[in-house]
Scaffold this active site. Sequence first.
Site, PDB file in Angstrom:
ATOM      1  N   GLU A 118       2.415   3.683 -16.561  1.00 44.43           N
ATOM      2  CA  GLU A 118       3.534   2.789 -16.816  1.00 44.43           C
ATOM      3  C   GLU A 118       4.237   2.508 -15.479  1.00 44.43           C
ATOM      4  OE1 GLU A 118       4.331   4.458 -21.322  1.00 44.43           O
ATOM      5  OE2 GLU A 118       5.540   5.291 -19.717  1.00 44.43           O
ATOM      6  N   ASP A 147       9.946  10.848 -18.431  1.00 45.16           N
ATOM      7  CA  ASP A 147       9.189  12.066 -18.682  1.00 45.16           C
ATOM      8  C   ASP A 147       8.166  12.324 -17.582  1.00 45.16           C
ATOM      9  OD1 ASP A 147      10.395  13.147 -20.852  1.00 45.16           O
ATOM     10  OD2 ASP A 147       8.985  12.398 -22.344  1.00 45.16           O
ATOM     11  N   LYS A 289       7.847  11.912 -26.941  1.00 50.62           N
ATOM     12  CA  LYS A 289       8.913  10.912 -26.967  1.00 50.62           C
ATOM     13  C   LYS A 289      10.103  11.354 -27.815  1.00 50.62           C
ATOM     14  CE  LYS A 289       9.925   6.298 -28.280  1.00 50.62           C
ATOM     15  NZ  LYS A 289       9.475   5.168 -29.093  1.00 50.62           N
ATOM     16  N   ASP A 313      10.638   0.987 -25.807  1.00 48.71           N
ATOM     17  CA  ASP A 313       9.580   1.551 -24.967  1.00 48.71           C
ATOM     18  C   ASP A 313       9.676   0.854 -23.610  1.00 48.71           C
ATOM     19  OD1 ASP A 313       8.739   3.066 -27.031  1.00 48.71           O
ATOM     20  OD2 ASP A 313       6.914   1.933 -27.459  1.00 48.71           O
ATOM     21  N   ASP A 453       8.652   8.256 -35.028  1.00 47.37           N
ATOM     22  CA  ASP A 453       9.504   7.157 -35.490  1.00 47.37           C
ATOM     23  C   ASP A 453       9.492   7.015 -37.015  1.00 47.37           C
ATOM     24  OD1 ASP A 453       6.847   6.564 -35.202  1.00 47.37           O
ATOM     25  OD2 ASP A 453       7.114   4.714 -34.084  1.00 47.37           O
TER      26      ASP A 453
HETATM   27  O1  LIG Z   1       5.752  12.342 -23.735  1.00 48.19           O
HETATM   28  C1  LIG Z   1       6.035  11.166 -23.883  1.00 48.19           C
HETATM   29  C2  LIG Z   1       5.120  10.231 -24.408  1.00 48.19           C
HETATM   30  C3  LIG Z   1       5.512   8.909 -24.533  1.00 48.19           C
HETATM   31  N1  LIG Z   1       6.743   8.504 -24.155  1.00 48.19           N
HETATM   32  C4  LIG Z   1       7.124   7.069 -24.274  1.00 48.19           C
HETATM   33  O2  LIG Z   1       6.897   6.615 -25.571  1.00 48.19           O
HETATM   34  C5  LIG Z   1       6.671   5.222 -25.551  1.00 48.19           C
HETATM   35  C6  LIG Z   1       5.507   4.854 -26.416  1.00 48.19           C
HETATM   36  O3  LIG Z   1       4.308   5.291 -25.875  1.00 48.19           O
HETATM   37  P1  LIG Z   1       2.989   4.384 -25.817  1.00 48.19           P
HETATM   38  O4  LIG Z   1       1.966   5.150 -25.116  1.00 48.19           O
HETATM   39  O5  LIG Z   1       3.317   3.031 -25.344  1.00 48.19           O
HETATM   40  O6  LIG Z   1       2.573   4.369 -27.321  1.00 48.19           O
HETATM   41  P2  LIG Z   1       2.443   3.172 -28.367  1.00 48.19           P
HETATM   42  O7  LIG Z   1       1.310   3.503 -29.237  1.00 48.19           O
HETATM   43  O8  LIG Z   1       2.471   1.855 -27.760  1.00 48.19           O
HETATM   44  O9  LIG Z   1       3.809   3.441 -29.146  1.00 48.19           O
HETATM   45  C7  LIG Z   1       4.086   3.132 -30.492  1.00 48.19           C
HETATM   46  O10 LIG Z   1       3.913   4.277 -31.304  1.00 48.19           O
HETATM   47  C8  LIG Z   1       4.703   5.420 -30.955  1.00 48.19           C
HETATM   48  C9  LIG Z   1       4.455   6.480 -31.977  1.00 48.19           C
HETATM   49  O11 LIG Z   1       3.123   6.839 -32.012  1.00 48.19           O
HETATM   50  C10 LIG Z   1       6.166   5.062 -30.910  1.00 48.19           C
HETATM   51  O12 LIG Z   1       6.881   6.137 -30.408  1.00 48.19           O
HETATM   52  C11 LIG Z   1       6.375   3.879 -30.019  1.00 48.19           C
HETATM   53  O13 LIG Z   1       7.720   3.504 -29.989  1.00 48.19           O
HETATM   54  C12 LIG Z   1       5.539   2.730 -30.504  1.00 48.19           C
HETATM   55  O14 LIG Z   1       5.703   1.601 -29.656  1.00 48.19           O
HETATM   56  C13 LIG Z   1       6.463   4.834 -24.091  1.00 48.19           C
HETATM   57  O15 LIG Z   1       7.591   4.134 -23.627  1.00 48.19           O
HETATM   58  C14 LIG Z   1       6.298   6.169 -23.405  1.00 48.19           C
HETATM   59  O16 LIG Z   1       6.788   6.134 -22.122  1.00 48.19           O
HETATM   60  C15 LIG Z   1       7.645   9.419 -23.635  1.00 48.19           C
HETATM   61  O17 LIG Z   1       8.765   9.057 -23.275  1.00 48.19           O
HETATM   62  N2  LIG Z   1       7.272  10.718 -23.516  1.00 48.19           N
HETATM   63 MN   LIG Z   2       3.311   0.986 -26.198  1.00 49.66          MN
END
Ligand SMILES: O=c1ccn([C@@H]2O[C@H](COP(=O)(O)OP(=O)(O)O[C@H]3O[C@H](CO)[C@@H](O)[C@H](O)[C@H]3O)[C@@H](O)[C@H]2O)c(=O)[nH]1
Ligand SMILES: [Mn+2]
Length: 740
Positions: A118, A147, A289, A313, A453
Amino acid sequence: MRRTPQAVEGEKRKLPLFKTEEAKGKVAFSLFSSSILVGICLIWAYRLSNLPTAGDRGRWLWIGMFFAELGFGFYWILTQALRWNLVRYYPLKFNLSQSSCKLPGVDIFVCTADPTMEPPTLVINTILSAMSLNHPTEKLSVYLSDDGGSQLTFYALLEASRFSKLWIPFCKKFNVEPRSPDAYFIHNFDLHEHTADAQQRLFIKEQYEGMIKRIEAVINKGGVPEELMNQHKGFSEWDSNVTKQNHQPIVQIIIDGRDTNAVDSDGCRLPTLVYMAREKRPDCLHHFKAGAMNALIRVSSEISNSAIILNLDCDMYANNADSIKEALCFFMDEERGHQLAFVQHPQKFNNITKNDLYGNSSPVLHKVELPGIGGYGSALYCGTGCFHRRKSLCGTKYSEEHKRLWNSETRKDDNRTVHELEEASKVLASCGFEKGTQWGKEMGLIYGCPVEDVVTGLAIQCRGWKSVYYNPDNTAFIGVAPPTLDMALVQFTRWSDGLFQIFLSKYCPFIYGYNKIKLGAQMGYCVYLLWAPSSLPLLYYAIALPFSLFRGIPLFPDIRSRWFIPFAYVFVSKNIYSLAEALIFGSTFKAWWNLQRMWVHRRTTSFFFAFIDCIVRQLGLSQTTFTVTAKVVTDDVSKMYQQEIMDFGSTSIMFTVISTLAMLNLFSLIGVVVKVFMGGLECKDMEKLVSQVVLCGLMVTVNGPVYEALFVRKDKGSMPGSVMFKSIVLASLACLIPLN
Ligand SMILES: O=c1ccn([C@@H]2O[C@H](COP(=O)(O)OP(=O)(O)O[C@H]3O[C@H](CO)[C@@H](O)[C@H](O)[C@H]3O)[C@@H](O)[C@H]2O)c(=O)[nH]1
Ligand SMILES: [Mn+2]
């Protein structure tokens, strides 16, 4: 007679701030859906009444078919709940501007986890877009949770805080949308125009590009140079011992919103901006997260404590400048606002191609299915693009008393210095703070589930709160969809795994939600929570049909039998309905077709693996993980995606499964054709096998791109040789297994 100001206020406040509209056509829909239900019951009846006797060839295959169709049928019944109660919400912004109510403060949380996957330049675009949203800046605070604990991200944030002094007034002056500089400058403006406006635009663009260059230079160096480090006290946190997994809590208030000297280039006050990297220790679970969000909730309560929280996000920039206003319309509505815990926006993406190759953004999902469950007052919390009431997110139960509490909840009148605030916040962001508290259980986001979530949203609703799903025409937040098949499937694995875990836990909506949320909402939740097991019937079909076709064992009624009718009716009408729905809501035919293919791939790989993982975890053999989705890819990959060519260029085990199923269906179809030509199949036998031939034929058609990647393509996205080899061996074995 002159009316007192209070009386005028009282009158104005009665104006509704949002309206609700129910979708039409409920009767027609229920008639149609009942007719399919009858068809499904007939199919079940057929299976039970025609069970081959013991010892018959194919008895077990038949029993399997019965269970598969039972699964399909029940799952279909659940999906109907999403369409019975379609409600759409519309905020009435104008009425809000007429209202004399004080606006509450808003805290915006942005989460990032890794500076490589990211990139900081992406993160700060989200931050800048959040800082420039239309809302009084003294009531706006933006928090970044990192993180990754990375000084690169911190450096980028410092640069962004400087650039915001230009960007915020620019946005407001020109009513810029999208509010992310990157997304805005991608449009080709006529920068050579000589008007003063164009000059200013050009100036801002140059400033922006200069900033990005500086950040990228630092990233390429792999660290922040000494002389830059000396410019901000915050860098002293990064001594040599700080790593992603192991560091002390870091909280830096970069812009203090209380400071009357913190102003933009027009002299207007700036929003508060805070960097946080919660403490990480190898021996301390950090809960991904969910853990980051909970730390943010606490740290922000110390610094700004706004009544409303928006969570984003790091890739979800603000597109619609008025999204805060619109969300406040819901929360501040005199009559119903106090019941609402959150307002969820759809997850939309800026990198969706015309026919949405990987089915990332289906209009039916955004316009029917998610509002459908929202219609029961139980919109799903989807983790990003969601406005929360701080109270409900922190675990408070719903009560009528929450009416009219806005004004008492604004920013603390705090005389502490920035340093004192930072020190107090660090305690809240430390590993030990949560020990022995309800955080992660009754307070904040719930721990232990990769889809924190959805389970958190459910828990909030079971505490009596309602939620709204709001899909405005002018999209509020836009993110990055996974641009490769592998990434898309991995993401669905995490989701379906986590969702099924919720179903198996004490949060199962039918039990936990019983008498707390409506039955329709319980069913609607389960459509998602049961993604993982929904893989089983399809996987069975995808294997058993070619398997039996190859051996000439019929599994469906003769096409001239009356029993054939319910099968044909259910299959054809369900698919025509789905196609019509997609076209009505703005899909293209090809996008619908791509989505069908993706459902086959998701079900047979992601959902199935998630099912297995989840069972294994229930037995206590493994732990929850969270695979972060990369938001940047190489140019080759990106080009392939833009041209809507599927990318199979990795040796993922998922691709072996996909190509084995594709080969199996192809082999058996070829087998039948050969038999027909060799005269080995009589017309009478053929009539019994027609349904299987059609279904295997469809499976082969859906898998077109898979064969291409296996046999035709030579580029980087073609199927690796090892995958091809494995799949051919496995499919041949399946065809050769004898069946008594
Ligand atoms: O240890 C962690 C892991 C992830 N994130 C953040 O969580 C967000 C979502 O992560 P991403 O890898 O983009 O996952 P997605 O599959 O796109 O996320 C979807 O699915 C997640 C649940 O699985 C939700 O938390 C997210 O809001 C939703 O957009 C990002 O901003 C990450 O930076 C953290 O802050 N800490
Ligand atoms: Mn995402």
